[in-house]
Design a protein around this motif. Structure first.
Motif, PDB file in Angstrom:
ATOM      1  N   ASP A 152       0.852  -1.188   0.000  1.00 32.66           N
ATOM      2  CA  ASP A 152       0.000   0.000   0.000  1.00 32.66           C
ATOM      3  C   ASP A 152       0.893   1.246   0.000  1.00 32.66           C
ATOM      4  O   ASP A 152       1.688   1.449   0.924  1.00 32.66           O
ATOM      5  N   PRO A 153       0.768   2.101  -1.013  1.00 38.78           N
ATOM      6  CA  PRO A 153       1.649   3.272  -1.102  1.00 38.78           C
ATOM      7  C   PRO A 153       1.469   4.274   0.036  1.00 38.78           C
ATOM      8  O   PRO A 153       2.336   5.135   0.246  1.00 38.78           O
ATOM      9  N   ASP A 154       0.370   4.183   0.761  1.00 41.90           N
ATOM     10  CA  ASP A 154       0.138   5.092   1.884  1.00 41.90           C
ATOM     11  C   ASP A 154       0.866   4.663   3.156  1.00 41.90           C
ATOM     12  O   ASP A 154       0.901   5.422   4.133  1.00 41.90           O
ATOM     13  N   LEU A 155       1.425   3.444   3.137  1.00 46.12           N
ATOM     14  CA  LEU A 155       2.144   2.941   4.305  1.00 46.12           C
ATOM     15  C   LEU A 155       3.633   3.251   4.200  1.00 46.12           C
ATOM     16  O   LEU A 155       4.234   3.137   3.121  1.00 46.12           O
ATOM     17  N   LYS A 156       4.214   3.615   5.317  1.00 42.03           N
ATOM     18  CA  LYS A 156       5.666   3.810   5.386  1.00 42.03           C
ATOM     19  C   LYS A 156       6.282   2.507   5.897  1.00 42.03           C
ATOM     20  O   LYS A 156       6.136   2.161   7.071  1.00 42.03           O
ATOM     21  N   VAL A 157       6.957   1.820   4.992  1.00 43.34           N
ATOM     22  CA  VAL A 157       7.532   0.512   5.310  1.00 43.34           C
ATOM     23  C   VAL A 157       9.060   0.586   5.263  1.00 43.34           C
ATOM     24  O   VAL A 157       9.636   1.231   4.385  1.00 43.34           O
TER      25      VAL A 157
END
Length: 272
Positions: A152-157
């Motif tokens: 998910d591009p909204d998550l900072k991984v």
């Protein structure tokens, strides 16, 4: 390899003709006892001393610190000094001439750097295995339930760098799931990746199950099936130029012993 002290003065029984039978028997028995003592294992009876320097993968930090304290208790006069970090960086330090007695790596690949350079004494042996897990913020506020959710591009991984065993393992897991993700950062070792989550600088990180457990309530772990395709073997070896080889060998034996394995499995490591 256990190194016994070289004897500088042998037993020289001088026998006279008179009473030679009994005298010879006593003299030879004394000589035999002396030889036996000289060849005894320096790891027994508290005879070990000095500093043991252990280079170990960051994921071993908590377990090895416990084993180091136990080793010092069992062998008064010894001190175990650890250098924890990414296995690749530790291997490079060893081959670059850094003085160390023992190397415990998080993967056979990084251990090969040391063995290929002729810096290992003997053949490294796997002593534990480790499996990946997703570390999230406590309560898993983003509802992460799978490895795919991390895309998910909204998550900072955060991931470990691919040159580090935990990063290489994470990439294997992603490949197994035919997944691609772009992390906000690549970290130099697994502890650094986990810290990003603890400090809320990232929403999730792919780390080892043992590190999630060691972090206690500061993070929450999420299992994912692809981790089965990326289990890491951890090899350990005595180093060829070990400054304190006898004590180093004893530490390796402790790690591989039933007591050592108990500490490691309680931390979440898998048996080899």
């Amino acid at each position: 390899m256990t190194r016994s002290a070289r004897r500088t003065g042998g037993c020289r029984p001088t026998l006279r003709m008179a009473g030679a039978g009994a005298a010879a028997l006593l003299a030879l028995t004394a000589c035999s006892d002396s030889d036996s003592d000289a060849g005894s294992d320096p790891g027994k009876g508290g005879e070990l001393s000095g500093e043991v320097t252990v280079f170990a993968a960051a994921s071993l930090t908590e377990s090895f610190e416990k084993l180091g304290a136990q080793f010092e208790k069992d062998h008064p006069g010894t001190k175990v000094t650890f250098s924890f970090g990414g296995s690749d960086a530790l291997a490079a330090s060893i081959t670059g001439g850094a003085p160390a007695d023992v190397f415990a790596s998080a993967s056979p690949t990084t251990m090969e750097i040391v063995t290929d350079a002729g810096a290992a004494a003997g053949t490294p042996e796997t002593f534990v295995r480790n499996r990946l897990e997703i570390a999230t913020l406590p309560g898993n506020p983003d509802g992460i339930a799978s490895l795919k959710d991390l895309t998910d591009p909204d998550l900072k991984v955060v991931l470990c760098d691919e040159t580090v065993p935990c990063g290489s393992a994470a990439q294997k897991a992603l490949d197994a799931g035919a997944l691609k993700l772009t992390p906000v950062s690549y970290e130099e070792d697994v502890k650094s990746a986990l810290t990003k989550v603890v400090l809320k600088e990232a929403d999730a990180a792919v780390v080892y199950k043992t590190d999630v457990r060691a972090a206690g309530g500061t993070v929450e772990g999420v299992d994912f099936p692809e981790s089965a395709d990326a289990i890491n073997d951890y090899p350990i070896t005595l180093l060829e130029e070990a400054p304190n080889a006898a004590a180093a060998e004893a530490f390796v034996e402790l790690v591989r012993s039933a007591a050592g394995q108990k500490v490691l499995t309680e931390a979440g490591f898998l048996k080899p």
